[in-house]
Design an enzyme around this catalytic site. Structure first.
Site, mmCIF file in Angstrom:
data_model
loop_
_atom_site.group_PDB
_atom_site.id
_atom_site.type_symbol
_atom_site.label_atom_id
_atom_site.label_comp_id
_atom_site.label_asym_id
_atom_site.label_seq_id
_atom_site.Cartn_x
_atom_site.Cartn_y
_atom_site.Cartn_z
ATOM 1 N N ARG A 128 -14.335 2.641 4.970
ATOM 2 C CA ARG A 128 -13.190 1.739 5.166
ATOM 3 C C ARG A 128 -11.874 2.501 5.185
ATOM 4 O O ARG A 128 -11.043 2.274 6.036
ATOM 5 C CB ARG A 128 -13.152 0.697 4.066
ATOM 6 C CG ARG A 128 -12.004 -0.284 4.186
ATOM 7 C CD ARG A 128 -11.684 -0.952 2.875
ATOM 8 N NE ARG A 128 -10.933 -0.061 2.012
ATOM 9 C CZ ARG A 128 -10.993 -0.076 0.686
ATOM 10 N NH1 ARG A 128 -11.792 -0.917 0.078
ATOM 11 N NH2 ARG A 128 -10.271 0.754 -0.033
ATOM 12 N N ASN A 164 0.839 -1.212 0.000
ATOM 13 C CA ASN A 164 0.000 0.000 0.000
ATOM 14 C C ASN A 164 0.867 1.252 0.000
ATOM 15 O O ASN A 164 0.635 2.210 -0.727
ATOM 16 C CB ASN A 164 -0.902 0.032 1.239
ATOM 17 C CG ASN A 164 -2.075 -0.910 1.135
ATOM 18 O OD1 ASN A 164 -2.313 -1.512 0.086
ATOM 19 N ND2 ASN A 164 -2.814 -1.036 2.213
ATOM 20 N N ARG A 188 -5.854 2.163 -13.490
ATOM 21 C CA ARG A 188 -4.440 2.329 -13.131
ATOM 22 C C ARG A 188 -3.807 1.057 -12.604
ATOM 23 O O ARG A 188 -4.399 0.352 -11.787
ATOM 24 C CB ARG A 188 -4.301 3.430 -12.075
ATOM 25 C CG ARG A 188 -2.868 3.950 -11.972
ATOM 26 C CD ARG A 188 -2.672 4.831 -10.768
ATOM 27 N NE ARG A 188 -3.478 6.041 -10.797
ATOM 28 C CZ ARG A 188 -3.039 7.219 -11.233
ATOM 29 N NH1 ARG A 188 -1.809 7.340 -11.683
ATOM 30 N NH2 ARG A 188 -3.828 8.252 -11.213
ATOM 31 N N TYR A 226 -12.753 -9.466 -1.867
ATOM 32 C CA TYR A 226 -13.399 -8.193 -1.553
ATOM 33 C C TYR A 226 -14.856 -8.450 -1.197
ATOM 34 O O TYR A 226 -15.507 -9.305 -1.811
ATOM 35 C CB TYR A 226 -13.397 -7.265 -2.770
ATOM 36 C CG TYR A 226 -12.068 -6.808 -3.300
ATOM 37 C CD1 TYR A 226 -12.009 -5.868 -4.312
ATOM 38 C CD2 TYR A 226 -10.853 -7.300 -2.827
ATOM 39 C CE1 TYR A 226 -10.809 -5.424 -4.830
ATOM 40 C CE2 TYR A 226 -9.644 -6.872 -3.340
ATOM 41 C CZ TYR A 226 -9.636 -5.928 -4.345
ATOM 42 O OH TYR A 226 -8.451 -5.481 -4.874
ATOM 43 N N HIS A 261 -15.551 -3.471 0.360
ATOM 44 C CA HIS A 261 -15.573 -2.769 -0.933
ATOM 45 C C HIS A 261 -16.980 -2.349 -1.364
ATOM 46 O O HIS A 261 -17.155 -1.559 -2.284
ATOM 47 C CB HIS A 261 -14.964 -3.690 -2.002
ATOM 48 C CG HIS A 261 -14.606 -2.997 -3.272
ATOM 49 N ND1 HIS A 261 -15.388 -3.090 -4.405
ATOM 50 C CD2 HIS A 261 -13.567 -2.200 -3.593
ATOM 51 C CE1 HIS A 261 -14.827 -2.383 -5.373
ATOM 52 N NE2 HIS A 261 -13.730 -1.831 -4.914
ATOM 53 N N HIS A 298 -16.340 3.455 -14.698
ATOM 54 C CA HIS A 298 -16.138 2.700 -13.465
ATOM 55 C C HIS A 298 -17.366 1.895 -13.070
ATOM 56 O O HIS A 298 -17.314 1.059 -12.169
ATOM 57 C CB HIS A 298 -15.763 3.698 -12.343
ATOM 58 C CG HIS A 298 -15.241 3.057 -11.116
ATOM 59 N ND1 HIS A 298 -15.902 3.133 -9.892
ATOM 60 C CD2 HIS A 298 -14.141 2.313 -10.887
ATOM 61 C CE1 HIS A 298 -15.208 2.458 -8.980
ATOM 62 N NE2 HIS A 298 -14.143 1.958 -9.556
ATOM 63 N N ARG A 357 -11.654 -3.886 -14.192
ATOM 64 C CA ARG A 357 -10.467 -4.707 -13.899
ATOM 65 C C ARG A 357 -10.896 -6.169 -13.981
ATOM 66 O O ARG A 357 -11.817 -6.577 -13.293
ATOM 67 C CB ARG A 357 -9.941 -4.443 -12.479
ATOM 68 C CG ARG A 357 -9.292 -3.091 -12.306
ATOM 69 C CD ARG A 357 -8.642 -2.977 -10.939
ATOM 70 N NE ARG A 357 -8.405 -1.593 -10.587
ATOM 71 C CZ ARG A 357 -7.295 -0.923 -10.871
ATOM 72 N NH1 ARG A 357 -6.327 -1.514 -11.517
ATOM 73 N NH2 ARG A 357 -7.155 0.336 -10.518
#
Lengths: 515, 723
Positions: B564, B50, B405, B468, B592, B435, B375
């Site tokens: 979160r 991270n 990304r 997730y 998520h 998205h 993704r």
């Protein structure tokens, strides 16, 4: 599942290109599968330079290719692509249409104005289930456009009035823009102007109070959103007129900018709200409206309505013919035609038509035109008894009929001329515009008119039932009366040569009359 | 107070500092003795990866701004009133503290406990002769051939050091007595941990250090230390000018490996001059240097479980269960026709989503399939199904967002594959990232054409769907189908952005909608009616939304936020946010899902979304907010929110200064929300098994789908957190 019941229509309008794909379920419900709008200012080129630029033509093709892909996804079998004023008025329309055809494989029909109005109105009406029920108690209809407003009235017998005025939102908007600067009383002034323009129209159209007032046009959605604070879900909406008046009072003193911001509209729509509500408000008051009905259907819906093969729509199509005839009768009455004679002639003409239709290849459409010609052929007598046929023909071409094309009106007018025994040759300018088949139809139908008229030449409705038979080479008319029938016999026998020449039949008369 | 007054800087927390607190919460899981040892090691690895991304993107961005500001324009100021320099300074302080904590956990907790379990990392001082002999052979046979030592002198400038690579820095003296700097990269093809005879391990850099003189024959090595640099990972390109978007992306990706350096890591015992040299060569400042009390980059510890049989030190794998809404259903499409369906991943299997596409690919009645892909997993069954559908003559339209990304290469690869298969591939909209997670299957049923819709809070990625928490939704409601279709037509360029009835999309109205929903609660509160908002999301950053939340709170609306990660809102400020409570849940699964609840004067409304309350979601992305109208599903969502708000195990409650403390569980039942949802899914599945002939079994074995699960960098960071 019947694949044919997925249909699509595309409208190449002045400001946007729209696609609608609908399906008709087995239960007869129509549901919208796709409703796509692509803003393309096709009209910008036409209205400014008179031509559509190549860049614009490219953009049109790009959009249509995307629409074609969507239509292929749903395996659409029946579709129609129509265009209106932006292409109708473009000097290079033919070249653009051909470019579209070559690049996309799609053929675009450029609608004549009358057909556009007809389909637009059908689209507006078809969006309202139970529309026919509404008309029984009387219904006034306006379609508010930017340049013109169509007005029509319905009563229990159907359409009884139809007229287009040069009173559109754009004109009112322009007036508003200048008056606003001069006075705070612009509401009153505009209301007066609208009333003055509409009153003469309504003098003919307003036979009664119309408690139900139906409106269609691009601004309906925006007005609905202002009223309900949400986007519409159904194809139509009803409001009490009093509720509309409250909304009217709320927004009448706001500027277009305020309306745009407060109701989240685009600039163009916001500018047209005030003129539209003024028009609706004034009109509603004039006709005594208690309920407003907004129809969100438009041209695309009308095109789809026509494409749809359901029985339901054939019924509606019949009703639209009924409306046309009902309005024709209203016009005939206005010009003080002899209704009893015309109705009798019409009955005879229809019998003759039905007997002759198959061998001569006549259609339902021809039947309507014949009826209209019969009902209107004496309207010219209102102006002048001599050479009245020319006057009748002129009036027919001046009347506003929604649902028949200019060419068809011209056919009716020519039928009326021929009926009066004015000899027309193919070289005559009035005839020149028709092709050979059309000339044959015109001469055949006007012959039917003459025969039918001949059977009531005295205007006394002497015969009840008239027997009409068509055998191999013969047209046999059989009729009996207790009255003297020599006038009718003389008249009809004078047509023998013409019947031979035009219809290819030998005329046989069996007319029995009393002394 | 008006909304504008709630925008004062003192009411906002700096984003980067908030993020560091989030990473601290991740690290706290590495400390938590209730977690199995290998899970704790994993959390440590996640904390570090991270941080890598944080430096590559966020810190790099700040440094760019600081650098540019001196020449061009003043530094940017964030909503909390901090300039880039101030932020950078604060970040540096906080990150140094965080790294100290990382190494404390590593040295004092993880390593001793791993050693007790038999996983030993030794060092040179503890190597026997036998070990050294072994290492010598290894070095000569396998390591030396792939090394490229590079010396620096006037004719050989400082070389380009790869981002995140492990390197050895040296000072060597040549036979002429000249001192040179040299560097050797430890190639990533070599394992970081070299196994010795007898099963202990030694670090690769230690092996290099042992034999470093072989790298420079005739020279004397005077100092050596391992180091690692982090480079800026951001790049931009002019997509509007790009004639070929794919090619442009591919070229830009190459640049990523060579961005400017933003951080240098070295062991605290490294020679000071080596540190200074590197800082200068890399154009870094002292605060960019992180001297760590241990090996550089200790993320290898998270992979201990792969090197030795230590399964007993892992948490049992989660086995996704049959979704409760699909228990007993034989046909997925028939089930969707009858009712709306909610899937709660990863507790409930993602397989129905895969089945949804696979079945559509084969079904002769399916006319068209349309899907957005943000993704996808490496060997995605969904992508394969789409390709198959195109092969089978379906109209397949796929919106592949190539600008996801760090997933650009992957997505480019799949875009090309789909195009070759005959799919119509679209690359989103210029200037906007797509998205939203949306699938439309147009199918000709017996009675009519229907649109079957799937929408989700998470990506179409069967691998991350196991890691997730996300919510997926199936429906064939006409209004939703019409809106979804209209939105897709706009995304593919067929039509204008639509006026939608049920769905709300960004950037064409989502911000306005959220503000309207919050404001409506404010009005209810002002009128004396009960008013409540519960919102669960990954990040809360948007200043305007926060201002409206403050306004709502000050009017009396009770607001519970389950955020979160980053949260720029300060709860508990008197007169501003005393009615706002913020908690964060960080557990073995990455939270998520996005759920939004509005009480609305007892006409409750539930929404799911692909969007957080961040400016990028509301203004610069295509996102979707969709309502849940089915009563049963609303009850389920309510229960979920209730459990999230009752979590006493993994929830951390935020204070008004941005600090977090464990939720007070005194006198309350012990609830871990993730464990709770998993056991709930298990019990539904067990109940179903007890009822014979009503079992819908997903096509899955009881083992993890593939080794790919272990390879995934399970990041306790939103995979979308890329700005």
């Amino acid at each position: 599942m019947n694949k044919d019941i997925v249909t699509a229509a595309v409208d190449l309008g002045s400001g946007s290109i729209r696609l609608k794909i609908v399906q008709q379920t087995e239960q007869g419900e129509i549901s919208v599968l796709e409703n796509v709008v692509r803003t393309v200012a096709v009209g910008r080129d036409t209205f400014s330079t008179g031509r559509i630029s190549m860049e614009m033509a490219d953009e049109i093709c790009r959009v249509l290719l995307g629409f074609k892909k969507l239509m292929n996804e749903y395996k659409v079998r029946r579709r129609r692509i129509v265009a209106t004023s932006a292409l109708r008025e473009a000097e290079n329309a033919d070249a653009v249409l051909e470019l579209i055809r070559v690049r996309t494989g799609l053929t675009v029909d450029v609608l004549p104005r009358t057909e556009e109005r007809y389909l637009t109105r059908q689209g507006a009406l078809s969006a309202i289930p139970g529309f026919r029920k509404m008309t029984r108690d009387g219904l006034m209809y306006t379609r508010i456009g930017s340049g013109t407003t169509q007005i029509a009235a319905y009563d229990k017998s159907g359409l009884c009035f139809s007229q287009t005025t040069q009173l559109g939102t754009l004109r009112i908007h322009q007036m508003l823009a200048s008056i606003e600067k001069e006075t705070l009383r612009f509401q009153e002034i505009l209301s007066e102007y609208i009333t003055e323009t509409i009153q003469p129209v309504l003098r003919h159209g307003k036979q009664q109070e119309y408690e139900r007032y139906l409106i269609s046009g691009a601004v309906c959605e925006a007005i609905y959103r202002i009223e309900e604070n949400k986007s519409r879900k159904e194809s139509y909406a009803e409001f009490d007129f009093s509720r509309f008046e409250e909304m009217y009072e709320r927004i009448i003193n706001k500027s277009a900018v305020q309306i745009e911001k407060e109701y989240d509209l685009n600039t163009e729509t916001a500018e047209l709200i005030l003129p539209s509500v003024m028009l609706i408000h004034t009109f509603g008051r004039l006709v005594g409206a208690k309920t407003l009905v907004f129809s969100f259907g438009g041209l695309l819906d009308g095109v789809l309505w026509e494409l749809s093969a359901a029985k339901k729509n054939e019924k509606q199509r019949e009703r639209s013919y009924e409306d046309l005839l009902a309005y024709t009768k209203v016009l005939a009455d206005r010009f003080q035609c002899d209704r009893r004679h015309d109705d009798t002639v019409n009955d005879y003409a229809m019998e003759l038509f039905d007997r002759l239709r198959k061998p001569r290849g006549y259609t339902d459409r021809h039947r309507i035109l014949l009826q209209m010609a019969v009902l209107l052929h004496e309207t010219g007598k209102f102006l002048n008894l001599t050479n009245y046929a020319d006057n009748s023909a002129m009036l027919v071409q001046a009347f506003e009929f929604s649902g028949i094309s200019w060419e068809e009106r011209h056919m009716i007018a020519t039928m009326i001329r021929l009926f009066e025994n004015i000899e027309l040759t193919p070289k005559d300018p009035a005839y020149e515009e028709f092709d050979r088949n059309e000339r044959l139809v015109i001469s055949g139908l006007s012959m039917i008119m003459r025969l039918a008229d001949g059977l009531d030449y005295s205007r006394k409705q002497k015969f009840g039932h008239v027997g009409i038979q068509v055998s191999k080479n013969c047209l046999i008319l059989t009729a009996e009366t207790e009255q003297n029938a020599m006038l009718e016999q003389w008249r009809l026998s004078g047509f023998a040569n013409q019947v031979q020449e035009i219809l290819g039949l030998e005329l046989e008369l069996h007319i029995k009359g009393g002394m | 107070m008006s909304v504008e007054e709630f925008t004062r800087p003192e009411y906002y927390i700096n984003r980067e500092l908030s993020w560091l607190e989030f990473d601290q919460r991740v690290l706290d899981e590495a400390k938590d003795e209730q977690n199995p040892l290998l899970e704790r090691a994993k959390f440590l690895g996640i904390t570090l990866s991270n941080l890598d991304e944080f430096f590559m993107v966020r810190v790099a961005g700040l440094k760019d701004d600081i650098r540019d500001a001196t020449r061009k324009r003043p530094e940017m100021v964030d909503p909390a009133g901090m300039t880039s320099s101030e932020q950078f300074k604060a970040i540096s302080l906080r990150t140094h503290k965080l790294m100290d904590d990382v190494y404390m956990i590593y040295n004092n907790m993880l390593i001793p406990q791993l050693e007790q379990a038999g996983f030993i990392i030794t060092d040179l001082s503890r190597c026997s002769e036998e070990d050294r002999e072994f290492l010598k052979r290894r070095f000569e046979d396998e390591i030396y051939p792939v090394l490229t030592p590079m010396a620096v002198d006037p004719s050989r400038p400082f070389p380009l050091i790869l981002n995140k690579s492990l390197n050895l820095a040296l000072f060597v003296r040549d036979p002429e007595g000249e001192k040179h700097f040299a560097t050797v990269q430890a190639p990533s093809v070599l394992p970081r941990l070299v196994q010795l005879p007898g099963s202990s391990f030694i670090l690769l850099e230690d092996v290099l250090t042992l034999f470093m003189e072989k790298l420079f024959p005739g020279c004397q090595v005077e100092a050596a230390a391992a180091y690692r640099i982090t480079r800026s990972g951001d790049f931009s390109f002019q997509e509007e000018d790009a004639e070929d978007l794919l090619r442009e992306m591919e070229q830009s990706l190459k640049q990523r490996r060579r961005g400017e350096a933003v951080r240098l890591e070295m062991n605290k015992d490294a020679e000071h001059k080596l540190c200074t040299y590197l800082l200068k060569a890399l154009e870094l400042e002292k605060q960019d240097l992180y001297l760590v009390d241990g090996p550089v980059d200790i993320s290898f510890v998270s992979r201990a479980g792969r090197l030795m049989p230590l399964d007993y030190l892992k948490k049992d794998d989660l086995i996704p269960q049959v979704p409760q809404d699909l228990i007993g259903e034989q046909d997925l499409y028939e089930a969707i026709r009858r009712k709306d369906i909610l899937l709660s991943h990863p507790y409930e299997s993602f397989q129905p989503v895969v089945n949804f596409i696979e079945k559509a690919a084969e079904d002769p009645n399916v006319l068209a399939i349309k899907q957005t892909l943000y993704r996808v997993s490496g060997n995605s069954p969904i992508v394969q199904a789409l390709a198959k559908a195109a092969d089978n003559g379906k109209q397949v339209t796929v919106l592949v967002e190539v600008k996801a990304r760090f997933d650009e290469e992957n997505n480019i690869h799949w875009a090309k594959k789909l195009e070759k298969a005959g799919c119509h591939v679209i690359y989103g909209l210029v200037g906007l990232k797509t998205h939203c997670k949306l699938t439309i299957v147009v199918r000709r049923d017996e009675d009519r054409i229907r649109r079957y819709i799937h929408m989700s809070t998470g990506n179409y990625n069967d691998v991350t769907a196991r890691l997730y928490t996300d919510l997926g939704f199936f429906t064939c409601r006409e209004t939703i189908g019409a809106d979804a279709s209209a939105l897709f037509n706009a995304l593919t360029g067929y039509g204008d952005p639509p006026d939608m009835r049920s769905l709300t999309a960004a950037p064409i109205g989502l911000r306005r909608r959220f503000i309207a929903l919050i404001s409506r609660e404010t009005e209810h509160a002002r009128a004396g009616r009960k008013a409540r908002i519960i919102a669960k999301m990954n990040s809360l950053l948007d200043p305007e939304i926060i201002a409206y939340l403050y306004e709502a709170s000050s009017a009396g609306v009770e607001i519970d936020l389950i955020v979160r990660g980053i949260c720029a809102l300060k709860p508990g400020i008197p007169g501003v946010s005393e009615n706002i409570h913020v908690r964060s849940i960080v557990g073995w699964l990455l939270e998520h899902s996005r759920i939004y609840y509005f009480y609305n004067d007892s006409h409750e409304e539930y929404y799911l979304a692909s969007a957080d309350w961040m400016s990028r979601n509301l203004d610069r992305r295509v996102e979707l907010l969709f309502p849940i109208e089915d009563e049963k599903l609303r009850k389920r969502l309510w229960d979920m929110l209730r459990i999230y708000l009752s979590d006493t195990q993994k929830a951390r409650v935020m204070d008004k200064d941005g600090g977090y403390a464990k939720a007070d569980g005194r006198g309350k039942p012990v609830i871990g929300s993730q464990e709770y949802f998993y056991s709930e899914a298990l019990s539904h599945a067990v109940e179903a098994e007890e009822e014979p002939h009503r079992i819908f079994r997903p096509m899955e074995s009881n083992m993890p789908a593939s080794d790919e699960t272990d390879d995934v960098e399970y990041k306790q960071q939103d995979d979308d957190d890329d700005e």
